[in-house]
Design an enzyme around this catalytic site. Structure first.
Site, PDB file in Angstrom:
ATOM      1  N   ASP A  44       0.817  -1.214   0.000  1.00 11.04           N
ATOM      2  CA  ASP A  44       0.000   0.000   0.000  1.00 11.04           C
ATOM      3  C   ASP A  44       0.848   1.259   0.000  1.00 11.04           C
ATOM      4  O   ASP A  44       2.080   1.206   0.102  1.00 11.04           O
ATOM      5  CB  ASP A  44      -0.939   0.006   1.223  1.00 11.04           C
ATOM      6  CG  ASP A  44      -0.248  -0.449   2.517  1.00 11.04           C
ATOM      7  OD1 ASP A  44       0.987  -0.325   2.612  1.00 11.04           O
ATOM      8  OD2 ASP A  44      -0.940  -0.930   3.428  1.00 11.04           O
ATOM      9  N   ASN A  53      -7.600  -2.983  14.614  1.00 11.51           N
ATOM     10  CA  ASN A  53      -8.968  -3.388  14.293  1.00 11.51           C
ATOM     11  C   ASN A  53      -9.014  -4.563  13.317  1.00 11.51           C
ATOM     12  O   ASN A  53     -10.066  -4.882  12.766  1.00 11.51           O
ATOM     13  CB  ASN A  53      -9.759  -2.204  13.723  1.00 11.51           C
ATOM     14  CG  ASN A  53      -9.201  -1.707  12.394  1.00 11.51           C
ATOM     15  OD1 ASN A  53      -8.132  -2.133  11.962  1.00 11.51           O
ATOM     16  ND2 ASN A  53      -9.909  -0.797  11.753  1.00 11.51           N
ATOM     17  N   HIS A  62      -7.325  -4.756  10.464  1.00 13.39           N
ATOM     18  CA  HIS A  62      -7.134  -4.462   9.046  1.00 13.39           C
ATOM     19  C   HIS A  62      -5.817  -5.041   8.537  1.00 13.39           C
ATOM     20  O   HIS A  62      -4.833  -5.119   9.265  1.00 13.39           O
ATOM     21  CB  HIS A  62      -7.249  -2.959   8.746  1.00 13.39           C
ATOM     22  CG  HIS A  62      -6.092  -2.116   9.148  1.00 13.39           C
ATOM     23  ND1 HIS A  62      -6.147  -1.201  10.173  1.00 13.39           N
ATOM     24  CD2 HIS A  62      -4.834  -2.020   8.653  1.00 13.39           C
ATOM     25  CE1 HIS A  62      -4.982  -0.585  10.276  1.00 13.39           C
ATOM     26  NE2 HIS A  62      -4.170  -1.071   9.369  1.00 13.39           N
ATOM     27  N   GLU A  84      -9.762  -1.910   5.489  1.00 18.57           N
ATOM     28  CA  GLU A  84     -10.366  -1.600   6.773  1.00 18.57           C
ATOM     29  C   GLU A  84     -11.595  -2.471   7.051  1.00 18.57           C
ATOM     30  O   GLU A  84     -12.254  -2.964   6.136  1.00 18.57           O
ATOM     31  CB  GLU A  84     -10.780  -0.121   6.815  1.00 18.57           C
ATOM     32  CG  GLU A  84      -9.618   0.850   6.728  1.00 18.57           C
ATOM     33  CD  GLU A  84      -8.888   1.045   8.052  1.00 18.57           C
ATOM     34  OE1 GLU A  84      -9.031   0.191   8.951  1.00 18.57           O
ATOM     35  OE2 GLU A  84      -8.165   2.046   8.178  1.00 18.57           O
TER      36      GLU A  84
END
Length: 245
Positions: free
Chosen positions: A67, A135, A137, A142
């Site tokens: 990314d 979380n 991800h 996400e």
């Protein structure tokens, strides 16, 4: 899924570095999917040490990063191109022409399409390295009702922005969107290696290694569908999630 519990985070980094060195030695022109963030930095240091000691040769290796932030140039000290150069590429004998990090500037959709093309170019990754967000991800995929299969633009959640703010002068400087590989891109790799440490990752890792559910609300759980996954955690994190082996 192979869950590897080590005595310490340093041992986790050594384990993953050894996996990568073994792969490169067996297949000198292998393709690696690489990750950024705080988690892999000590592991990259071990790869640098191995290269300098003549234990591994990266001269023919190809890499593609997961990314990149949208809106900051490659020269920015928080861009992922800068990160990879600083933490790995500048210190090993890799040809930077064989390394790929998505462009953060310009037409974001075109940049995402270019990343997708690079993921597929010359075949899928022999090994995809991953960290994990608090979380759950993976890359910048996400937690959401829907996950994307291919490279795309992702709006970052507040928790991700908050977690990444430690790398910037102030929270307001953190980009709010990023280009990321999709979950299908990640799952296409021949081998996936996720490394995690820290109690902030407890809930995410518990969902990955302890629960049966596969849910888009914890994107890491998608890895349960892959036949060759290694989750490398230290004893502290294993204890926190209740993993007994």
């Amino acid at each position: 899924m192979n869950v590897v519990v080590t005595k310490s985070y340093d041992e986790s980094c050594a384990y993953v570095a050894d996996m990568i060195c073994k792969l490169v030695n067996e297949k000198p022109d292998c393709k690696l999917g690489l990750a950024t963030g705080g988690t892999p930095v000590p592991m990259y240091k071990k790869l640098i040490e191995a290269n300098k000691a003549g234990k591994v040769d990266f001269s023919r290796v190809r890499t593609v990063n997961l990314d990149e932030y949208c809106g900051i140039p490659a020269t920015h000290d928080q861009s992922y191109r800068y990160f990879m150069n600083t933490n790995l590429f500048d210190h090993i004998n890799i040809d930077k022409a064989n390394t790929y990090v998505a462009q953060g500037m310009g037409d974001a959709e075109a940049n995402a399409a270019a990343l997708e093309a690079k993921v597929r170019e010359g075949g899928v990754a022999d090994l995809q390295l991953l960290g994990i967000g608090n979380n759950g991800h993976i890359a910048f995929n996400e937690a959401a009702d829907v996950l994307h299969a291919t490279a795309h633009i992702e709006k970052l959640t507040e928790s991700t922005i908050q977690a990444n703010s430690r790398f910037f002068e102030k929270k307001e400087d953190v980009p709010t969107t990023a280009i990321t590989m999709g979950m299908g891109d990640i799952l296409a790799a021949k081998c996936v290696v996720l490394i995690a440490t820290g109690l902030a990752k407890t809930d995410a890792i518990r969902g990955l290694v302890m629960d049966d559910a596969i849910t888009t609300r914890n994107p890491s759980t998608m890895l349960k569908m892959h036949e060759n996954v290694y989750v490398v955690i230290d004893q502290e994190l294993a204890d926190a999630v209740g993993y007994k082996g």
